[in-house]
Design a protein around this motif. Structure first.
Motif, PDB file in Angstrom:
ATOM      1  N   ARG A  45       0.852  -1.176   0.000  1.00 24.40           N
ATOM      2  CA  ARG A  45       0.000   0.000   0.000  1.00 24.40           C
ATOM      3  C   ARG A  45       0.896   1.237   0.000  1.00 24.40           C
ATOM      4  N   GLU A  46       0.580   2.195  -0.856  1.00 24.18           N
ATOM      5  CA  GLU A  46       1.438   3.364  -0.988  1.00 24.18           C
ATOM      6  C   GLU A  46       0.663   4.664  -0.847  1.00 24.18           C
ATOM      7  N   PHE A  47       1.374   5.656  -0.378  1.00 22.44           N
ATOM      8  CA  PHE A  47       0.820   6.989  -0.183  1.00 22.44           C
ATOM      9  C   PHE A  47       0.529   7.644  -1.523  1.00 22.44           C
ATOM     10  N   VAL A  48      -0.608   8.341  -1.601  1.00 23.40           N
ATOM     11  CA  VAL A  48      -0.960   9.093  -2.799  1.00 23.40           C
ATOM     12  C   VAL A  48      -1.040  10.584  -2.492  1.00 23.40           C
ATOM     13  N   ALA A  49      -1.831  10.936  -1.476  1.00 27.77           N
ATOM     14  CA  ALA A  49      -2.017  12.349  -1.162  1.00 27.77           C
ATOM     15  C   ALA A  49      -2.532  12.480   0.265  1.00 27.77           C
ATOM     16  N   ALA A  50      -2.306  13.654   0.860  1.00 27.21           N
ATOM     17  CA  ALA A  50      -2.788  13.918   2.211  1.00 27.21           C
ATOM     18  C   ALA A  50      -3.198  15.376   2.321  1.00 27.21           C
ATOM     19  N   ILE A  51      -4.077  15.640   3.285  1.00 26.08           N
ATOM     20  CA  ILE A  51      -4.559  17.000   3.497  1.00 26.08           C
ATOM     21  C   ILE A  51      -4.744  17.230   4.989  1.00 26.08           C
ATOM     22  N   SER A  52      -4.438  18.434   5.422  1.00 25.53           N
ATOM     23  CA  SER A  52      -4.542  18.783   6.832  1.00 25.53           C
ATOM     24  C   SER A  52      -5.996  18.979   7.246  1.00 25.53           C
ATOM     25  N   ARG A  53      -6.174  19.153   8.538  1.00 27.74           N
ATOM     26  CA  ARG A  53      -7.518  19.313   9.082  1.00 27.74           C
ATOM     27  C   ARG A  53      -8.281  20.445   8.410  1.00 27.74           C
ATOM     28  N   GLY A  54      -7.628  21.561   8.265  1.00 32.59           N
ATOM     29  CA  GLY A  54      -8.285  22.743   7.713  1.00 32.59           C
ATOM     30  C   GLY A  54      -8.263  22.806   6.204  1.00 32.59           C
ATOM     31  N   GLY A  55      -7.501  21.913   5.588  1.00 29.64           N
ATOM     32  CA  GLY A  55      -7.414  21.900   4.132  1.00 29.64           C
ATOM     33  C   GLY A  55      -6.355  22.804   3.554  1.00 29.64           C
ATOM     34  N   GLY A  56      -5.649  23.524   4.402  1.00 28.30           N
ATOM     35  CA  GLY A  56      -4.679  24.484   3.892  1.00 28.30           C
ATOM     36  C   GLY A  56      -3.336  23.897   3.528  1.00 28.30           C
ATOM     37  N   THR A  57      -3.084  22.677   3.959  1.00 30.00           N
ATOM     38  CA  THR A  57      -1.808  22.014   3.668  1.00 30.00           C
ATOM     39  C   THR A  57      -2.082  20.698   2.968  1.00 30.00           C
ATOM     40  N   THR A  58      -1.393  20.461   1.878  1.00 27.84           N
ATOM     41  CA  THR A  58      -1.544  19.216   1.139  1.00 27.84           C
ATOM     42  C   THR A  58      -0.174  18.649   0.796  1.00 27.84           C
ATOM     43  N   ALA A  59      -0.152  17.371   0.521  1.00 24.36           N
ATOM     44  CA  ALA A  59       1.079  16.698   0.108  1.00 24.36           C
ATOM     45  C   ALA A  59       0.720  15.606  -0.886  1.00 24.36           C
ATOM     46  N   TYR A  60       1.656  15.350  -1.824  1.00 23.79           N
ATOM     47  CA  TYR A  60       1.400  14.366  -2.867  1.00 23.79           C
ATOM     48  C   TYR A  60       2.620  13.482  -3.087  1.00 23.79           C
ATOM     49  N   ALA A  61       2.347  12.240  -3.477  1.00 25.29           N
ATOM     50  CA  ALA A  61       3.416  11.392  -3.977  1.00 25.29           C
ATOM     51  C   ALA A  61       3.871  11.949  -5.325  1.00 25.29           C
ATOM     52  N   ASP A  62       5.106  11.655  -5.675  1.00 29.69           N
ATOM     53  CA  ASP A  62       5.624  12.145  -6.960  1.00 29.69           C
ATOM     54  C   ASP A  62       4.747  11.692  -8.121  1.00 29.69           C
ATOM     55  N   SER A  63       4.219  10.492  -8.027  1.00 31.49           N
ATOM     56  CA  SER A  63       3.389   9.945  -9.100  1.00 31.49           C
ATOM     57  C   SER A  63       2.076  10.685  -9.262  1.00 31.49           C
ATOM     58  N   ALA A  64       1.660  11.403  -8.227  1.00 30.20           N
ATOM     59  CA  ALA A  64       0.377  12.102  -8.246  1.00 30.20           C
ATOM     60  C   ALA A  64       0.508  13.603  -8.533  1.00 30.20           C
TER      61      ALA A  64
END
Length: 127
Positions: A45-64
């Motif tokens: 299982r691999e990480f794709v994307a994440a978002i903070s509680r408020g939605g102001g911070t996001t992160a993505y895997a390179d593939s995404a």
């Protein structure tokens, strides 16, 4: 008890777009950072994307990066994953996940950092 239910998966052709949704029930949604992960047959299982509680911070895997967008609507207790320019390599079961965090801008990338998981939604991209 927190329940996560994904929807929106399906069979698409390469180059198409798809939007996954994940509705969270049981606790205060705005207290959770959210993530999307995927697992292809025979792979971890691999990480794709994440978002903070408020939605102001996001992160993505390179593939995404550049193709996928994670967002959330705290009024609807829902997190989304908008996917564009899909490729056969994106074929997998996609899972949403939730973890309680104190800081409004915090997010998590690790599979083992998340507390709650949905049942998964199959995305199949044909060439």
């Amino acid at each position: 008890q927190v329940q996560l239910v994904e929807s929106g998966g399906g069979l698409v052709q390469a180059g198409d777009s798809l939007r996954l949704s994940c509705v969270v029930a049981g606790r205060t949604f705005s207290g959770y950072a959210m993530g999307w992960f995927r697992q292809a047959p025979g792979k971890e299982r691999e990480f794709v994307a994440a978002i903070s509680r408020g939605g102001g911070t996001t992160a993505y895997a390179d593939s995404a990066k550049g193709r996928f967008t994670i967002s959330r609507d705290n009024a609807k207790n829902t997190v989304y994953l908008q996917m564009h320019s899909l490729r056969p390599g994106d074929t997998a079961v996609y899972y949403c996940a939730a973890v309680a965090v104190d800081l409004i801008f915090a997010l998590r990338r690790g599979v083992y950092e998340y507390e709650y998981w949905g049942q998964g939604s199959q995305v199949t991209v044909s060439s």
